[in-house]
Write a protein that holds these residues in place. Structure first.
Motif: not given
Lengths: 277, 161
Positions: B30-33, B54-57, B102-106, B153-159
């Motif tokens: 879980y990503h918080k701005l 990020a926090v793993k949940l 933002i939620v990062q999954w898979h 790309d818009k989020v910008g967390i990973s390339e």
């Protein structure tokens, strides 16, 4: 080892050659006297972007018009937001017009740019590939502008430093605006204030100001099943703007530097045979 | 009051935690701005975003199907998903889900469209009890976030390119 690739010939050079003439003398439009470096000067290039114009509207609403309404015995400043912001910005950053659950609180003014139309009634730079018309500004003080007795003795005039900017792209910009209020009376007050400012120049006096005109206000009281009653007034701002871009294809024409002539010297040369020239 | 006390609620939470962490084992980041570090412009957008770590949940994931939508630029992939969290889990890591997170999954990024908090133990939430007799009874059990697949790309967390 890589070799230098020869420059392709221009149409002018090909034409000269087809006539059996020397193509090396064709003017290629490059004047080295005009190629002055901008590395050492501290003159900022003039640019007026679309964002500057949008900011002029934003500034005028917040700093000059300052729309306010009275609600529950309190005076509330009416916030202005640009339409359709990013979700996180609308819900988290701009929380001042929402309650803690995210419910929008009126009053609120939303504006957004609807269209940009080229205005060809005003000046024109003629050709985007090679602008012909320029606006020229003189720098107030230049290191090359030293005027001393030595200069007077040698009949040298002070050198002036000029900066040329291609004639701006004049545009008519239309902004769509919506005023949201809980009550008609609040809406009326906001319209009155905006209407008073119509047809004047909007923007930050220390930056750029643009003429803004408003012709029509359309007010509707909306009451929908399952939602709050809301008073909406829609109007368009027709703004006369101009753009001086710093886009890469325009940079070469918006930062031209030149110096005035310090002295013009005419000397005499004598030749014995005219064919020796 | 007899039923729905904190002890009852804790039992329910523990059973659910065990279910999510040891049996279902679905995990997301879980990503918080970071609002202080993210500059927003006139248009309500940030060209460069900063996030907290990020926090793993653990959560229950309701996956929508991948949908291909034909736009002017060609086919575009879309997908919707819902992530259901145990509210006490979020409290433990001090995360308040909000629209725009933002939620990062898979290795995909999902932007939160809606935050739903509508599962109340015995229909009550002790945070809003009006009388002292009901204090300590009832609790909010879950927070469900509905999301859509967003452009990484818009989020910008990973390339991504």
């Amino acid at each position: 080892m890589a070799e230098n690739t020869p420059l392709p010939k221009t149409q002018d050079q090909l034409s000269q050659e087809s006539l059996g003439l020397d193509s090396s003398t064709v003017d290629q439009g490059i004047v080295r006297a005009n190629q002055l470096s901008r590395l050492t000067d501290n003159v900022e290039n003039l640019t007026i972007g679309i964002k500057d114009i949008d900011e002029a509207i934003y500034y005028y609403f917040n700093e000059v018009l300052k729309p306010q309404v009275s609600q529950n015995g309190k005076v509330i400043n009416v916030p202005l937001v640009y339409g359709s912001p990013e979700r996180w910005a609308a819900m988290q950053k701009d929380g001042y017009y929402r309650d803690k659950n995210g419910k929008m609180q009126a009053p609120l003014i939303v504006f957004r740019r609807d269209s940009i139309e080229k205005n060809r009634n005003l000046g024109n730079k003629l050709d985007g590939n090679k602008p012909i018309n320029y606006g020229v500004f003189e720098k107030k003080f230049s290191n090359k502008n030293i005027y001393d007795k030595f200069g007077v003795l040698n009949n040298r005039k002070p050198v002036k430093e000029y900066y040329a900017v291609a004639i701006p792209d004049y545009v008519n910009i239309v902004y769509g605006c919506v005023i949201f209020t809980d009550y008609m009376e609040q809406n009326n007050k906001i319209i009155e204030g905006i209407n008073f400012a119509s047809d004047s120049y909007w923007g930050n006096p220390s930056k750029f100001r643009f003429r803004a005109m408003i012709d029509t206000y359309t007010t509707s009281a909306e009451i929908v099943q399952g939602n709050d009653r809301i008073i909406k007034t829609e109007f368009n701002i027709n703004l006369l703007g101009h753009i001086v871009t710093d886009a890469i294809n325009a940079q070469a024409y918006n930062s031209k530097k030149s110096y005035s002539k310090a002295a013009v010297k005419v000397t005499t040369e004598v030749v014995g045979n005219i064919n020796d020239i | 009051m007899l039923f729905g006390s904190n002890r009852d609620f804790d039992l329910l939470v523990n059973i659910n935690r065990e279910l999510l962490k040891d049996i279902v084992e679905q995990e997301i980041l879980y990503h918080k701005l970071s609002l202080e570090d993210t500059d927003v412009n006139l248009y309500g957008e940030a060209m460069q975003k900063s996030f907290w770590n990020a926090v793993k949940l653990n959560c229950l994931i309701t996956r929508g199907d991948q949908v291909i939508d034909i736009q002017e630029f060609g086919p575009d992939l879309g997908r919707e998903a819902s992530f259901a969290f145990l509210r006490p889990d979020l409290e433990d890591v001090s995360v308040v889900p909000e629209v725009g997170d933002i939620v990062q999954w898979h290795n995909d990024f999902y932007e939160v469209d809606t935050v739903r908090e509508n599962q109340l133990f015995l229909g009550r939430d002790k945070s809003y009890n009006l009388t002292s007799a009901t204090s300590g009874f009832g609790s909010s059990l879950s927070i469900i976030v509905d999301c859509h697949l967003t452009r990484a790309d818009k989020v910008g967390i990973s390339e991504v390119r």
